[in-house]
Enzyme design. Structure first.
Site, mmCIF file in Angstrom:
data_model
loop_
_atom_site.group_PDB
_atom_site.id
_atom_site.type_symbol
_atom_site.label_atom_id
_atom_site.label_comp_id
_atom_site.label_asym_id
_atom_site.label_seq_id
_atom_site.Cartn_x
_atom_site.Cartn_y
_atom_site.Cartn_z
ATOM 1 C CG ASP A 55 -1.786 1.157 1.403
ATOM 2 O OD1 ASP A 55 -1.528 2.198 0.771
ATOM 3 O OD2 ASP A 55 -2.754 1.051 2.171
ATOM 4 C CB VAL A 56 1.496 4.032 -2.442
ATOM 5 C CG1 VAL A 56 1.872 3.206 -3.653
ATOM 6 C CG2 VAL A 56 0.075 4.571 -2.546
ATOM 7 C CB SER A 130 -5.066 14.421 -13.471
ATOM 8 O OG SER A 130 -6.327 14.736 -14.028
ATOM 9 C CE1 TYR A 143 -7.479 11.359 -9.494
ATOM 10 C CE2 TYR A 143 -8.139 13.227 -10.854
ATOM 11 C CZ TYR A 143 -7.473 12.024 -10.713
ATOM 12 O OH TYR A 143 -6.796 11.493 -11.783
ATOM 13 C CE LYS A 147 -3.941 12.161 -9.808
ATOM 14 N NZ LYS A 147 -2.871 11.157 -9.892
HETATM 15 N N1 LIG Z 1 -8.053 7.015 -16.184
HETATM 16 C C1 LIG Z 1 -7.966 8.313 -16.442
HETATM 17 O O1 LIG Z 1 -8.757 8.868 -17.210
HETATM 18 C C2 LIG Z 1 -6.911 9.162 -15.782
HETATM 19 C C3 LIG Z 1 -6.791 10.498 -16.192
HETATM 20 C C4 LIG Z 1 -5.813 11.286 -15.590
HETATM 21 C C5 LIG Z 1 -4.969 10.759 -14.638
HETATM 22 N N2 LIG Z 1 -5.110 9.459 -14.247
HETATM 23 C C6 LIG Z 1 -4.195 8.944 -13.233
HETATM 24 O O2 LIG Z 1 -3.580 7.768 -13.706
HETATM 25 C C7 LIG Z 1 -3.264 6.927 -12.602
HETATM 26 C C8 LIG Z 1 -3.809 5.518 -12.839
HETATM 27 O O3 LIG Z 1 -5.225 5.613 -12.883
HETATM 28 P P1 LIG Z 1 -6.153 4.471 -13.513
HETATM 29 O O4 LIG Z 1 -7.204 5.183 -14.259
HETATM 30 O O5 LIG Z 1 -5.333 3.462 -14.207
HETATM 31 O O6 LIG Z 1 -6.804 3.885 -12.172
HETATM 32 P P2 LIG Z 1 -7.206 2.393 -11.779
HETATM 33 O O7 LIG Z 1 -8.178 2.553 -10.671
HETATM 34 O O8 LIG Z 1 -7.621 1.604 -12.969
HETATM 35 O O9 LIG Z 1 -5.841 1.765 -11.235
HETATM 36 C C9 LIG Z 1 -5.235 2.241 -10.081
HETATM 37 C C10 LIG Z 1 -4.294 1.174 -9.543
HETATM 38 O O10 LIG Z 1 -3.698 1.699 -8.347
HETATM 39 C C11 LIG Z 1 -3.771 0.693 -7.335
HETATM 40 N N3 LIG Z 1 -3.840 1.349 -6.024
HETATM 41 C C12 LIG Z 1 -4.845 2.102 -5.524
HETATM 42 N N4 LIG Z 1 -4.578 2.474 -4.269
HETATM 43 C C13 LIG Z 1 -3.363 1.952 -3.970
HETATM 44 C C14 LIG Z 1 -2.547 1.984 -2.821
HETATM 45 N N5 LIG Z 1 -2.942 2.612 -1.694
HETATM 46 N N6 LIG Z 1 -1.353 1.339 -2.854
HETATM 47 C C15 LIG Z 1 -0.952 0.676 -3.964
HETATM 48 N N7 LIG Z 1 -1.700 0.607 -5.083
HETATM 49 C C16 LIG Z 1 -2.891 1.238 -5.078
HETATM 50 C C17 LIG Z 1 -5.038 -0.071 -7.644
HETATM 51 O O11 LIG Z 1 -5.032 -1.365 -7.000
HETATM 52 C C18 LIG Z 1 -4.987 -0.141 -9.157
HETATM 53 O O12 LIG Z 1 -4.228 -1.242 -9.602
HETATM 54 C C19 LIG Z 1 -3.848 7.601 -11.345
HETATM 55 O O13 LIG Z 1 -2.851 8.345 -10.697
HETATM 56 C C20 LIG Z 1 -4.880 8.531 -11.946
HETATM 57 O O14 LIG Z 1 -5.133 9.633 -11.096
HETATM 58 C C21 LIG Z 1 -6.060 8.648 -14.797
#
Ligand SMILES: NC(=O)c1ccc[n+]([C@@H]2O[C@H](COP(=O)([O-])OP(=O)(O)OC[C@H]3O[C@@H](n4cnc5c(N)ncnc54)[C@H](O)[C@@H]3O)[C@@H](O)[C@H]2O)c1
Length: 246
Positions: A55-56, A130, A143, A147
């Site tokens: 867990d980060v 983001s 959120y 960011k």
């Molecule tokens: N999907 C989008 O449209 C989008 C847009 C902009 C930015 N982002 C950013 O991209 C990144 C990835 O997002 P995503 O859409 O793939 O999300 P997602 O929910 O599909 O994946 C997130 C991953 O992080 C892991 N995670 C969550 N909490 C954790 C913790 N405490 N410790 C360790 N691992 C943990 C989850 O288990 C999962 O595997 C994030 O930082 C998100 O803010 C996503």
């Protein structure tokens, strides 16, 4: 020499695609995710990778995992969560958990990685921001603020860690049809409106983000430092295009 990377939140979504991209580029990858089952299944499929079930937000667990990983050339600080809903309805737990993962988790992983890299030959850190860091969207709670803090953190890390041989940048994805945003785009109406509002007239893909990460990880970006690379098809430039004009 095989380059070695850790991708946080690498078990699914955009993080999993980054893991795939790095393995394809020849890296050995530590898939650091609290969802150990998702990380295991990716590692089994890909090879050239290992699971770091952490867990980060747990600072000592992160430190142990990164120390135990050994040589570290690249950290992709990608783990993040969102609690959708109006700010007025956000519970104390919603607010605390998003700050714990997105901000404190990002700091924990970067700090441990930077300590390891400083003791080695330097390295590269890429923080996942983001477009919400630039223009907060409604109904994403705390959120966007986390960011925006990552943008500032990236600038500070570049200042303090550049002299240690550590190059730090951020990637700021826009409307990406993957991961936490995928459920939003299951609605055809929302999908059409959102993609129509993007100057490039399409949603982004996880692969668009992977290409930005591969560029910032590579020597091709060797003099780019403290930068936030926006990957959004131009959407944050389009504010005035959406206002009516007589
Ligand atoms: N999907 C989008 O449209 C989008 C847009 C902009 C930015 N982002 C950013 O991209 C990144 C990835 O997002 P995503 O859409 O793939 O999300 P997602 O929910 O599909 O994946 C997130 C991953 O992080 C892991 N995670 C969550 N909490 C954790 C913790 N405490 N410790 C360790 N691992 C943990 C989850 O288990 C999962 O595997 C994030 O930082 C998100 O803010 C996503």
């Amino acid at each position: 020499m095989t380059l070695r990377a850790i991708v946080t939140g690498g078990g699914q979504g955009i993080g999993a695609e980054i893991v795939r991209g790095l393995v394809a580029a020849g890296y050995w990858v530590g898939v650091l995710d609290q969802n150990a089952a998702a990380a295991e299944s990716l590692v089994t499929e890909l090879g050239s990778s290992e699971v770091l079930p952490v867990d980060v937000s747990d600072q000592s667990a992160v430190a142990n995992a990164i120390q135990g990983f050994g040589t570290l050339n690249l950290l992709v600080n990608n783990a993040g969560i969102v609690r959708f809903g109006p700010l007025l309805d956000q519970s104390a737990d919603d607010i605390a958990s998003v700050i714990e993962v997105n901000l404190i988790g990002t700091i924990n992983c970067a700090q441990s990685a930077a300590r390891a890299m400083a003791a080695q030959n330097g390295g590269v850190i890429i923080n996942m921001s983001s477009v919400n860091a630039v223009h907060p969207a409604p109904n994403v709670g705390i959120y966007a603020a986390t960011k925006a803090a990552i943008t500032s953190l990236t600038q500070l890390q570049a200042l303090e860690w550049g002299p240690l041989g550590i190059r730090v940048n951020a990637v700021a994805p826009g409307f990406i049809d993957a991961g936490m945003s995928a459920p939003i785009f299951l609605d055809d109406n929302v999908r059409a409106k959102r993609s129509g509002g993007v100057p490039l007239k399409r949603l982004g893909t996880a692969e668009d983000v992977v290409q930005a990460v591969l560029f910032l990880a590579s020597d091709a970006s060797g003099y780019i430092h403290g930068h936030e690379l926006v990957v959004d098809g131009g959407v944050i430039q389009s504010v005035l295009a959406h206002l009516p004009r007589s």
